[in-house]
Design a protein around this motif. Structure first.
Motif, mmCIF file in Angstrom:
data_model
loop_
_atom_site.group_PDB
_atom_site.id
_atom_site.type_symbol
_atom_site.label_atom_id
_atom_site.label_comp_id
_atom_site.label_asym_id
_atom_site.label_seq_id
_atom_site.Cartn_x
_atom_site.Cartn_y
_atom_site.Cartn_z
ATOM 1 N N SER A 86 0.935 -1.121 -0.029
ATOM 2 C CA SER A 86 0.037 0.089 -0.047
ATOM 3 C C SER A 86 0.907 1.360 0.058
ATOM 4 O O SER A 86 0.327 2.417 0.338
ATOM 5 N N ASN A 87 1.937 1.086 -0.541
ATOM 6 C CA ASN A 87 3.025 2.512 -0.441
ATOM 7 C C ASN A 87 2.570 3.376 -1.620
ATOM 8 O O ASN A 87 2.848 4.655 -1.469
ATOM 9 N N ASP A 88 1.897 3.013 -2.402
ATOM 10 C CA ASP A 88 1.348 3.852 -3.728
ATOM 11 C C ASP A 88 0.313 4.800 -3.087
ATOM 12 O O ASP A 88 -0.800 4.302 -2.950
ATOM 13 N N PRO A 89 0.172 6.071 -3.437
ATOM 14 C CA PRO A 89 -0.704 6.779 -2.596
ATOM 15 C C PRO A 89 -2.107 6.773 -3.377
ATOM 16 O O PRO A 89 -3.084 7.118 -2.981
ATOM 17 N N TYR A 90 -2.200 6.394 -4.579
ATOM 18 C CA TYR A 90 -3.254 6.168 -5.451
ATOM 19 C C TYR A 90 -3.742 4.883 -5.587
ATOM 20 O O TYR A 90 -5.007 4.781 -6.070
ATOM 21 N N HIS A 93 -1.368 -2.539 -4.226
ATOM 22 C CA HIS A 93 -1.278 -3.892 -4.872
ATOM 23 C C HIS A 93 -1.167 -4.941 -4.235
ATOM 24 O O HIS A 93 -0.668 -5.089 -3.210
ATOM 25 N N VAL A 94 -1.859 -6.063 -4.665
ATOM 26 C CA VAL A 94 -2.362 -7.246 -4.092
ATOM 27 C C VAL A 94 -1.749 -8.264 -5.136
ATOM 28 O O VAL A 94 -2.215 -8.303 -6.097
ATOM 29 N N ASP A 95 -0.915 -9.008 -4.644
ATOM 30 C CA ASP A 95 -0.264 -10.420 -5.470
ATOM 31 C C ASP A 95 -1.206 -11.588 -4.810
ATOM 32 O O ASP A 95 -1.390 -11.639 -3.873
#
Length: 376
Positions: A86-90, A93-95
């Motif tokens: 969840s580092n991306d502010p927008y 990302h889930v693998d």
């Protein structure tokens, strides 16, 4: 100068013992390093989730989603979450790693949402298959603009917001009234259930028979309605609702007269009868009992309906015996006389001689057999 170390569990001189201890220490260090390298590099690859790897880019995730969370398809577990970033502010990302069979049955057009995986509310990724799209490839990245959150924590939070905003004092008062009304209707509902149960217990015929009987009832229903309306019309147009001049209205004088008459009848007649019955109960009881015994025999004397038919026939025959114009009817009788001395003497005492009786008169001396037949 090297100091010799004497060990009881290592044989040899001090130099040999030191050499043995150094070799054992170096071997232990090498084994520990090899185990650490194996654990850090080989074990993750050996225990990594097998299957088709898919990288999801979502606008949000459900609360509590983490590594090793379940991936569901139609309620069944078909994979596991391998990483959440969840580092991306927008975006998030889930693998995930999917089973080969699940990956083969899905296309890259599937939708994603988050919901509880079990009764305890553990968050899981839920995949919804859709038509169209292409086959899923290993390592493919799939972007989604929406990911609905149906997790238990979110539902509890939304429910708390709704209750906090809508459960006011007026709403609570209304709910109390509804509860009171429902409690008041409980006996009625229970009565309906009891009646329905009794009807089902006493039901002895098929619905077709009951419907035929209902048809018989409805056949006479129009005539019953006509008679009912006629009765209502007669009551409406009776003297109680007419004025002396014939117009519609309430004749107060007539109603007052009827009221006084009913008062006199109730107080003077029925009241006196009640006083009489109350003061002479001992004397009236035998009389009432005797009347009861006499009246109980009346049905037996009258007989059944056939006796009434015979009586009606006798009355009709009696009516036919009177002939002549209106107001001058005469009784037509046919009299049969025999040789009984009592009858002959009665006729003689009335001044009627045997030869005056119309019709042939025959006498036979020395015999008492019937000899005469007269008509008059």
């Amino acid at each position: 100068m090297v100091k010799a170390i004497n060990q009881d569990f290592v044989r040899g001189s001090g130099i040999n013992q030191n050499r043995t201890l150094v070799v054992a220490g170096i071997a232990t260090v090498v084994v520990v390093v090899l185990v650490a390298i194996t654990t850090a590099l080989i074990y993750p690859k050996a225990t990594a989730q097998s299957g088709t790897k898919v990288h999801l880019v979502l606008p949000n995730v459900g609360p509590g989603l983490q590594k090793k969370s379940k991936v569901l398809l139609r309620g069944a577990e078909v994979g596991v979450v391998t990483d959440v970033d969840s580092n991306d502010p927008y975006s998030v990302h889930v693998d995930i790693a999917l089973d080969e069979s699940a990956a083969a049955s899905l296309t890259d057009s599937f939708d994603v949402d988050f919901r509880p995986a079990n009764y305890f509310g553990t968050t899981a990724v839920n995949l919804i298959s859709k038509t169209g799209g292409g086959a899923i490839r290993d390592g493919q990245t799939i972007n989604r603009d929406s990911a609905p959150d149906f997790t238990m924590s979110t539902m509890i939070e939304h429910g708390s917001i709704v209750v906090d905003g809508s459960l006011t004092r007026d709403v609570i008062s209304s709910l109390n009234k509804v509860t009171d009304y429902a409690t008041g209707l409980a006996p009625l509902i229970e009565t309906m259930i009891v009646v329905s149960d009794n009807v089902s217990r006493t039901q002895k015929h098929l619905p077709s028979v009951l419907m035929s009987r209902l048809n018989d009832l409805t056949a006479v229903f129009p005539k019953a309605n006509v008679e009912t309306l006629g009765a209502l019309n007669a009551i409406t147009n009776s003297s109680f609702n007419r004025m002396p001049d014939g117009s519609r209205g309430v004749d107060k004088a007539y109603h007052d007269l009827m009221n006084r008459s009913l008062t006199v009848a109730s107080d003077g007649l029925f009241g006196a009868i009640g006083v009489l019955l109350g003061s002479h109960a001992a004397e009236l009881t035998p009389v009432v009992t005797a009347v009861k015994y006499l009246s109980d025999e009346v049905p037996g004397v009258m007989g059944d309906a056939s006796n009434m038919t015979k009586l009606q026939e006798a009355i009709e025959g009696l009516k036919r015996s009177f002939k002549g114009p209106k107001g001058q009817q005469t009784l037509q009788l046919r009299i049969l006389l025999d040789s009984v001395p009592g009858i002959a003497q009665s006729m003689a005492s009335m001044g009627v001689a045997p030869d005056q009786i119309p019709g042939p008169v025959k006498k036979s001396a020395g015999t008492d057999q019937p000899t005469t037949k007269k008509e008059g």
